[in-house]
Enzyme design. Structure first.
Site, PDB file in Angstrom:
ATOM      1  N   GLU A 306       0.718  -1.334  -0.069  1.00 62.24           N
ATOM      2  CA  GLU A 306       0.113   0.091  -0.013  1.00 62.24           C
ATOM      3  C   GLU A 306       0.814   1.229  -0.081  1.00 62.24           C
ATOM      4  OE1 GLU A 306      -2.666  -0.526   3.300  1.00 62.24           O
ATOM      5  OE2 GLU A 306      -4.108  -1.679   1.997  1.00 62.24           O
ATOM      6  N   ASP A 385      -8.883  -8.073   4.093  1.00 60.99           N
ATOM      7  CA  ASP A 385      -8.457  -7.052   4.947  1.00 60.99           C
ATOM      8  C   ASP A 385      -9.738  -6.850   6.003  1.00 60.99           C
ATOM      9  OD1 ASP A 385      -7.398  -4.848   6.285  1.00 60.99           O
ATOM     10  OD2 ASP A 385      -7.601  -3.491   4.459  1.00 60.99           O
ATOM     11  N   GLU A 413     -12.842  -0.908  11.813  1.00 61.76           N
ATOM     12  CA  GLU A 413     -12.467  -0.133  10.500  1.00 61.76           C
ATOM     13  C   GLU A 413     -13.806  -0.529   9.639  1.00 61.76           C
ATOM     14  OE1 GLU A 413      -9.071  -1.063   8.589  1.00 61.76           O
ATOM     15  OE2 GLU A 413      -9.411   0.182   6.946  1.00 61.76           O
TER      16      GLU A 413
HETATM   17  C1  GCV Z   1      -2.209   0.859   8.744  1.00 61.86           C
HETATM   18  C2  GCV Z   1      -6.089  -1.589   5.650  1.00 61.86           C
HETATM   19  C3  GCV Z   1      -6.237  -0.125   6.218  1.00 61.86           C
HETATM   20  C4  GCV Z   1      -4.933   0.716   6.651  1.00 61.86           C
HETATM   21  C5  GCV Z   1      -4.149   0.032   7.108  1.00 61.86           C
HETATM   22  C6  GCV Z   1      -3.907  -1.021   6.271  1.00 61.86           C
HETATM   23  C7  GCV Z   1      -2.818  -1.898   6.988  1.00 61.86           C
HETATM   24  O1  GCV Z   1      -5.770  -1.193   4.110  1.00 61.86           O
HETATM   25  O2  GCV Z   1      -7.367   0.716   5.612  1.00 61.86           O
HETATM   26  O3  GCV Z   1      -5.582   1.851   7.221  1.00 61.86           O
HETATM   27  O4  GCV Z   1      -2.787   0.820   7.387  1.00 61.86           O
HETATM   28  O5  GCV Z   1      -5.079  -1.971   6.191  1.00 61.86           O
HETATM   29  O6  GCV Z   1      -3.305  -3.029   7.943  1.00 61.86           O
HETATM   30  O7  GCV Z   1      -1.603  -1.885   6.768  1.00 61.86           O
END
Ligand code: GCV
Length: 879
Positions: A306, A385, A413
């Protein structure tokens, strides 16, 4: 005009002023460590002493005294003579070693492991004696907390012996150095603010107390995204203060490390982990940290993921990077938690073989056995996720020669962001119990991560908590998740229902009706949320490129992120089979793969995760009623929304037994959830109705006979707008007041923390556009409806959009008589009217007759245009 402005400034000043005032300190009592509530539960001799003088043992003694303080505070009159008598005698705390040295006369178990405890209550020579013995100091503390925990009706046991199931039991915080928290829903960081560690770390100590009370022994303090800012000498010194604050409760701190730090902040031209100058840089950092924090836990690493840089930039593997850090940490007893959350977020949706779910296994399986002994691969529980339901990640079965930890998300989340009641423990339990059948033998995931299945020395479980200054997790009932996480980390064989009861007794009340009702609500909450957001393995059908909160079915298609459900006119679901799909199923051990490869044997609740089926596919497994997929989608969304409404009634049913402040805090949250569940229900069912063209056999989807649409009302000032995505509004339209005055955030709606995360919205394909109304800004608007039905009594729902950046005002009048007024002042996601902020206000007990006018008057405020979707007449319940 000037007067109006200055009047408007008063609330603003008040807000600013109150923001400057220090918040009252947050304490563990606000969660479950409230001995006042547990008063009198545990009787133990008041003469307490410790055999050792270590800080953790002293914390244990302090904790007993707190409990005792409340017991004594009850006063002799409040205690029966028997109870008073039972507390005479002595209580002795110590490690097994201390007992052996200093009290050889006392018989204790000879084989207590680190973290384990044994306590026993005995009568000796007419006196009571309570012994709390730990395998080490932490064990003494864990035993103490266990003793203080209210139990069920079976009463107080005479002897308890327990040991933690796995060595790594950590929480991760995704705190940024400026005090914001990625995916945090409870305000700002308790650790950091404006580039520094906070001066007052009392909340950090209180947090450590909470964590220790459920056996958590580690806390990774900072966000895995952009962690390099934490790696300066000044910051290390400050982090040492956090370590000092948490140490007395046996919680070791650790930090997320950004693999590119040597270049980003070290001034080197490279961050290649195999470059000697890079290794020297890390070596200096590690030495510096341990000089200040001798019990530092280690590093958590997110790399090549990411937008976060990683070893792949130099053709190096995760093992190369992890092992370099591990070698430096090993002499200090530190570990590397290397996250398996590594995937390409520029996938091609049109490529039938592209599948994000495959990534972790594809990358880490070939590296099995190549990691240093103090590296632990930290894998999210599912392959995508933290969705509302996913299968267990096949990686747990794929690296038997590697230490493993499971990453769970406590912060909600994708599960309603603490605005929705979702008790996640039942989901975690399913994952932990899942039998991977590695080599055809019983290998439940809980035994893999504890190191038991493959005889690994290390392993464990990590919960992403993201606690903040607002009552730890923001919502009182969400704390059940933090509690349950710790209890399952300690003992994954525990039952989520028992944990819920245990938490309720400590936090809310021991009253049988309360325990029964709250446990029932908690246990029904995940299934309800799954039903109204994304059943059958569809995952949470939310805006995956933005808020991760409200409904946005289309957002999970045609983007690079690989969180897809592949719905088209004929069918829905992602073919991940080995025979015709992406081959993901083949990553499981053969016995499990066989189950998922076939539609018939795949559990129906995961069907669409693994298979693309026609909407008319029949769900024959028990509990799915032989329904077609499309009818199940309609039914489950309706059932889920009905269940959410039931939570309100359940909570109200125990009002008289609840602390009034708690009742009043939780009720509006549940009411909000019930309203938002309707938004979800309508969005998803409308979407699939349109896409499939197959009507709901019960005629509910897309048909709202009791609704009066705002766009059909007689409008003054309001402009009709298209809502995006269309399914988030009834019939895709709403009305908005003062459209042209609005200043949407530049570039539309960024994902929260998107800059931090590196989410590439330009690829998302769903970047929202403001609907382009160009009428002059209106300062007041109204929508007038005429009632044409039968005379009667009703409750009336007003569905409006509560946008951030302003507090629009609404009033409801019947025949020009004002019956309700409210302000849209919540802080919901998204800068435009959609399912993130669609909100329901219910006005009760209205009598209406034909010809009555119902008017919604609205005043927009700053970027909140007082947008309105519809009003709906609800039949009144009989009472
Ligand atoms: C810390 C998901 C979340 C991100 C998070 C990522 C991860 O994509 O939306 O906010 O980033 O997971 O676990 O690294």
């Amino acid at each position: 005009m000037r007067l109006r402005r200055s009047l408007k400034a008063i609330p603003l000043l008040a807000i600013l002023f109150s923001a400057l005032l220090p918040l009252p300190a947050q304490t563990a009592d606000q969660a479950w460590l409230n001995y006042q509530k547990m008063n009198g539960w545990t009787l133990f001799p008041r003469n307490i002493r410790t055999l050792g003088s270590g800080a953790i043992e002293q914390s244990a003694m302090r904790e007993l005294n707190r409990g005792l303080g409340n017991l004594a505070g009850e006063s002799a009159a409040g205690l029966s003579a028997r109870a008073l008598e039972s507390v005479s005698g002595e209580t002795i705390l110590g490690t097994a070693e201390e007992f052996r040295k200093l009290r050889p006369d006392v018989r204790i178990p000879s084989d207590l492991a680190p973290g384990a405890f044994w306590f026993s209550r005995k009568d000796s020579n007419g006196k009571h004696r309570l012994l709390i013995v730990g395998g080490d100091e932490r064990g003494v503390l864990y035993g103490t907390f266990n003793l203080l925990r209210p139990r069920d009706d079976k009463g107080f046991p005479l002897e308890v012996r327990e040991s933690p199931a796995m060595p790594i039991r950590w929480v991760d915080e995704w705190d940024n150095i400026d005090g914001s928290i990625e995916r945090g829903y409870a305000g700002r960081s308790i650790f950091f603010d404006a580039g520094h560690v906070r001066p007052d770390l009392t909340p950090a100590t209180e947090y450590a107390r909470l964590l220790a009370s459920i056996g958590i022994n580690g806390c990774n303090l900072n966000n895995v995204n952009n962690a390099s800012a934490f790696f300066t000498p000044a910051m290390f010194k400050q982090v040492a203060r956090i370590a000092d604050a948490m140490r007395p409760y046996g919680v070791r701190v650790s930090l997320s490390a950004d693999i590119a730090s040597p270049q980003k902040i070290g001034g080197l031209s490279t961050f290649d982990p195999l470059d000697p100058t890079v290794q020297k840089w890390w070596s200096d950092k590690v030495s510096e940290i341990y000089r200040l924090i001798p019990d530092f836990g280690g590093f958590t690493v997110k790399a090549d993921s990411e937008g976060q840089p990683g070893p792949a930039s130099y053709g190096r593997s995760p093992a190369d990077a992890a092992n370099v850090l591990a070698a430096l940490l090993a002499p200090h007893n530190g570990v590397v938690l290397y996250r398996a959350f590594v995937y390409n977020h520029h996938l091609d949706w049109n490529d039938p073989k592209a599948d994000r779910a495959r990534a972790a296994y594809d990358i880490f399986h070939p590296l099995d056995g190549k990691f240093a002994p103090n590296v632990i691969i930290q894998t999210k529980e599912g392959p995508i996720d933290f969705q509302v339901r996913e299968p267990v990640s096949p990686l747990f079965g794929g690296i038997p020669h590697t230490n493993q930890a499971m990453e769970l998300q406590i912060t909600q989340e994708y599960l309603g962001q603490q605005r929705h009641l979702v008790y996640i423990a039942p989901m975690w339990k399913e994952v932990l119990d899942f039998d991977m059948r590695v080599n055809g033998a019983s290998t439940p995931v809980k035994q893999i991560i504890s190191g038991q299945s493959f005889h690994r020395p290390l392993g464990g479980i990590v919960g992403v908590a993201c606690v903040g200054q607002n009552n730890w997790l923001g919502s009182p009932l969400a704390l059940a998740n933090l509690y349950a996480f710790g209890r399952l980390a300690w003992n994954p064989d525990l039952n989520p229902e028992d944990i819920a009861a245990e938490w309720t007794r400590q936090t809310i009340s021991s009253d049988a009706a309360v325990v029964h009702t709250v446990v029932n609500m908690l246990m029904k909450s995940w299934p309800a949320y799954e039903n109204y957001t994304g059943p059958l393995g569809l995952q949470t059908l939310t805006d995956i490129t933005g808020s991760h909160y409200g409904p946005n079915v289309e957002a999970s298609e045609r983007n690079g992120w690989g969180q897809w459900h592949k719905a088209d006119h004929n069918g829905v679901g992602f073919d991940r089979t080995a025979a015709t799909g992406t081959g993901f199923v083949g990553q499981y051990p053969p016995e499990v793969a066989k189950i998922y490869e076939s539609e018939a044997t795949t559990p129906d609740n995961l069907l669409l995760f693994f298979h693309h089926v026609p909407y008319t596919y029949k769900l024959d497994q028990p509990g799915f009623g032989g329904k077609t997929v499309i009818q199940y989608l309609y039914d489950s969304h309706n059932d889920g929304a009905a269940q959410a409404a039931q939570f309100v009634t359940d909570w109200q049913s125990i009002q008289s037994k609840l602390d009034p402040a708690l009742f009043a805090d939780v009720l509006p949250r549940l009411e909000y959830q019930a309203g938002h569940a309707i938004v979800w229900r309508d969005a998803v069912t409308q979407y699939f109705l349109k896409l499939s063209g197959i009507p709901d056999a019960q005629g509910r989807a897309g048909r709202y006979p009791n609704r009066l649409e705002a766009e059909d009302a007689s409008l003054t000032g309001y402009t009709v707008i298209d809502v995006n995505p269309w399914e988030d509004a009834s019939h895709g339209k709403a009305v908005s007041c003062g459209e042209s005055a609005r200043k949407p955030a530049p570039g539309g709606d960024p994902a929260p923390n998107s800059a931090l995360k590196g989410h590439d919205l330009s690829r998302a394909g769903t970047a929202p556009k403001e609907s382009g109304a160009s009428a002059p800004a209106a300062t007041h608007c109204s929508a007038t409806f005429t009632y044409t039905g039968q005379p009667g009594a009703f409750n009336l729902a007003v569905q409006y959009f509560d946008l951030p950046g302003g507090s629009a005002q609404f009033t409801l009048s019947i025949n020009d008589r004002q019956t309700d007024t409210w302000s849209a002042s919540d802080h919901l996601p998204s800068q435009r009217p959609n399912g993130d902020n669609s909100t329901r206000r219910i006005v009760r007990n209205l009598t209406l007759k034909p010809g009555d006018t119902i008017r919604v008057n609205a005043t927009p405020d700053n970027s909140d245009p007082a947008a309105l979707d519809y009003i709906e007449l609800l039949p009144q319940p009989a009472n």
